[in-house]
Design a protein around this motif. Structure first.
Motif, PDB file in Angstrom:
ATOM      1  N   VAL A 295      30.340 -14.684  28.966  1.00  0.00           N
ATOM      2  CA  VAL A 295      31.528 -13.832  29.118  1.00  0.00           C
ATOM      3  C   VAL A 295      32.609 -14.900  28.659  1.00  0.00           C
ATOM      4  CG1 VAL A 295      33.479 -12.867  30.268  1.00  0.00           C
ATOM      5  CG2 VAL A 295      30.896 -12.386  30.808  1.00  0.00           C
ATOM      6  N   THR A 296      33.400 -14.633  27.513  1.00  0.00           N
ATOM      7  CA  THR A 296      33.964 -15.468  26.537  1.00  0.00           C
ATOM      8  C   THR A 296      35.155 -14.488  25.964  1.00  0.00           C
ATOM      9  OG1 THR A 296      33.907 -17.055  24.494  1.00  0.00           O
ATOM     10  CG2 THR A 296      32.600 -15.098  24.726  1.00  0.00           C
ATOM     11  N   GLY A 297      35.935 -15.461  25.461  1.00  0.00           N
ATOM     12  CA  GLY A 297      37.220 -14.893  24.636  1.00  0.00           C
ATOM     13  C   GLY A 297      36.662 -14.975  23.154  1.00  0.00           C
ATOM     14  N   THR A 298      35.919 -15.774  22.838  1.00  0.00           N
ATOM     15  CA  THR A 298      35.322 -15.982  21.459  1.00  0.00           C
ATOM     16  C   THR A 298      33.994 -15.492  21.036  1.00  0.00           C
ATOM     17  OG1 THR A 298      36.765 -17.764  21.209  1.00  0.00           O
ATOM     18  CG2 THR A 298      35.559 -17.503  19.394  1.00  0.00           C
ATOM     19  N   PRO A 299      33.574 -14.285  20.670  1.00  0.00           N
ATOM     20  CA  PRO A 299      32.199 -13.742  20.476  1.00  0.00           C
ATOM     21  C   PRO A 299      31.657 -14.790  19.290  1.00  0.00           C
ATOM     22  CG  PRO A 299      33.701 -12.142  19.553  1.00  0.00           C
ATOM     23  CD  PRO A 299      34.444 -13.296  20.387  1.00  0.00           C
ATOM     24  N   LEU A 300      30.349 -15.161  19.535  1.00  0.00           N
ATOM     25  CA  LEU A 300      29.737 -15.999  18.603  1.00  0.00           C
ATOM     26  C   LEU A 300      28.368 -15.881  18.482  1.00  0.00           C
ATOM     27  CD1 LEU A 300      31.481 -19.476  19.312  1.00  0.00           C
ATOM     28  CD2 LEU A 300      31.935 -18.083  17.195  1.00  0.00           C
ATOM     29  N   SER A 301      27.830 -15.234  17.362  1.00  0.00           N
ATOM     30  CA  SER A 301      26.370 -15.271  17.134  1.00  0.00           C
ATOM     31  C   SER A 301      25.778 -16.739  16.677  1.00  0.00           C
ATOM     32  CB  SER A 301      25.939 -14.188  15.965  1.00  0.00           C
ATOM     33  OG  SER A 301      24.871 -14.544  15.533  1.00  0.00           O
ATOM     34  N   HIS A 302      24.296 -16.985  17.323  1.00  0.00           N
ATOM     35  CA  HIS A 302      23.850 -18.151  16.960  1.00  0.00           C
ATOM     36  C   HIS A 302      22.994 -17.870  15.963  1.00  0.00           C
ATOM     37  CE1 HIS A 302      26.401 -19.658  20.063  1.00  0.00           C
ATOM     38  NE2 HIS A 302      25.552 -19.245  21.261  1.00  0.00           N
ATOM     39  N   ALA A 303      22.776 -16.971  15.010  1.00  0.00           N
ATOM     40  CA  ALA A 303      21.733 -16.839  14.150  1.00  0.00           C
ATOM     41  C   ALA A 303      21.711 -18.014  13.095  1.00  0.00           C
ATOM     42  CB  ALA A 303      22.215 -15.344  13.327  1.00  0.00           C
ATOM     43  N   ALA A 304      22.467 -18.738  12.882  1.00  0.00           N
ATOM     44  CA  ALA A 304      22.955 -19.743  11.988  1.00  0.00           C
ATOM     45  C   ALA A 304      21.934 -20.885  12.539  1.00  0.00           C
ATOM     46  CB  ALA A 304      24.099 -20.264  11.612  1.00  0.00           C
TER      47      ALA A 304
END
Length: 388
Positions: A295-304
């Protein structure tokens, strides 16, 4: 400030072909300069929608149906309300009501292909309609069935028709949105984003030669021969749910579920759903070995983390993928992330996923992870909406 629930998973599949291209081959993508197995977001979202029903996580009346046979569904509901109407008359009334309400048009070229619900024709467009929407449209159609043309010309009735069809009174419409080209005012922005699942390693597409034996033949030859393609990838999967968007989309929802219970259902179907392509040939049912909810205010994918493909000398991609994911997630969070973010992890292989344990609170079951993350997202969503 917005509030998001990010879901990350590492999931290994046996030989399988769960999402095919137009030639029947497993879908792939070139990422980091190498070919990877890929499962499209559309394919997995459909599997998630189906899981709502098969797992009993969302009542059937709280869901929608995506179909070209909306006229038939409406006609069937109309026949229940007005039993004296014949199927053909009900279909004609339903066609007038649905085409006026949505702007869709009847596919006259396909009228001979009858639906499974009535003899009504399909529409050219695929419509995504909640079951309650269909019931409301049927109630209006039943009211004006004696002279539906005159009924729909009345401003009050036309307005009621528009309001009924515009409603996003379905959990899956609130989550995945709706786009109907024939009527822009019917569109709903999705609260959930689902990424294409991508293999963490280079993935060869292999060929499976098979033959079938004729049980009644006495010769030694095959009754038929054929070939199909498959892959066996370890996938990185990602999805993000925006709490305030979900709360807004649920405004028109008349059921009993809340932002919290819907979110818990989303976590469950993300983890437990699986596209069923070629399932009878491969029996590919698995669950994520690693599931992380943040749960966060900044959605981030870790695909990189996997732009450089995972390579292992000893075999097995999961331990190296978990280590790579932990390293990338820590660096990304430190540079761009939300200091107030909180995470939970569920894993069926604690030793392989040990590098990730420092990033998240361990949970023992999918129910515990889903309920805990959903409660946190709901609480922060309430706070964010109050502040706005």
């Amino acid at each position: 400030m917005s509030v998001h629930l990010d879901l990350h998973a590492l999931q290994t599949l046996p030989p399988s072909n769960i999402n095919r291209d137009d030639l029947g081959s497993p879908k792939t993508a070139t990422y980091g300069g190498v070919r990877r197995a890929r499962v499209s977001s559309q394919s997995w979202k459909r599997a998630m929608r189906e899981k709502f029903t098969t797992a009993g996580l969302v009542p059937a009346e709280d869901l929608a149906v995506r179909t070209r046979h909306g006229i038939g569904l409406l006609a069937t509901s109309l026949c229940t309300l007005r039993p004296g109407l014949g199927k053909e008359a009900a279909a004609e009334i339903a066609e007038k009501v649905l085409t006026q309400a949505t702007g869709a048009s009847t596919d006259t070229a396909a009228t001979r292909r009858k639906t499974t619900v009535t003899s009504a024709p399909p529409t050219k467009e695929i419509l995504f309609l909640g079951h309650r929407q269909i019931d409301r449209l049927a109630a209006l159609a039943a009211e004006g069935a004696d002279d539906i043309t005159a009924f729909l010309k009345t401003r009050t009735n036309a307005t009621a028709l528009t309001e009924a069809v515009r409603s996003a009174d379905a959990v899956d419409i609130a989550l995945f949105g709706r786009m109907i080209a024939a009527g822009d005012d019917l569109n709903v922005d999705a609260a959930v984003q689902v990424a294409h699942a991508l293999a963490v390693h280079r993935t060869p597409v292999e060929a499976d030669f098979f033959s079938a034996v004729d049980d009644l033949a006495h010769d030694t030859g095959a009754g038929m021969i054929g070939q199909r393609e498959f892959t066996a990838p370890t996938l990185y999967r990602y999805a993000s749910l925006t709490g305030p968007d979900l709360a807004t989309n649920l405004t028109a929802y008349a059921g009993a579920m809340t932002v919290q219970t819907v979110t818990a259902a989303v976590v469950r179907v993300f983890a437990e759903s699986l596209p069923s392509g070629s399932v009878t040939s491969y029996a590919h049912q698995t669950r994520p070995t690693v599931l992380i909810a943040t749960v966060t205010g900044t959605p981030l994918s870790h695909a990189a983390a996997f732009e450089t493909p995972v390579e292992t000398a000893a075999g097995g991609y999961l331990p190296a993928a978990a280590a790579r994911l932990a390293e990338h997630a820590s660096a990304l969070s430190a540079a761009y992330g939300d200091p107030a973010a909180v995470s939970w992890i569920l894993t069926t292989d604690p030793r392989a996923s040990e590098p990730l344990h420092a990033l998240a609170t361990r949970t023992a079951t999918i129910g515990e992870l889903a309920d805990t993350a959903a409660a946190e997202l709901a609480a922060r969503t309430t706070t964010a909406r109050a502040a706005a």
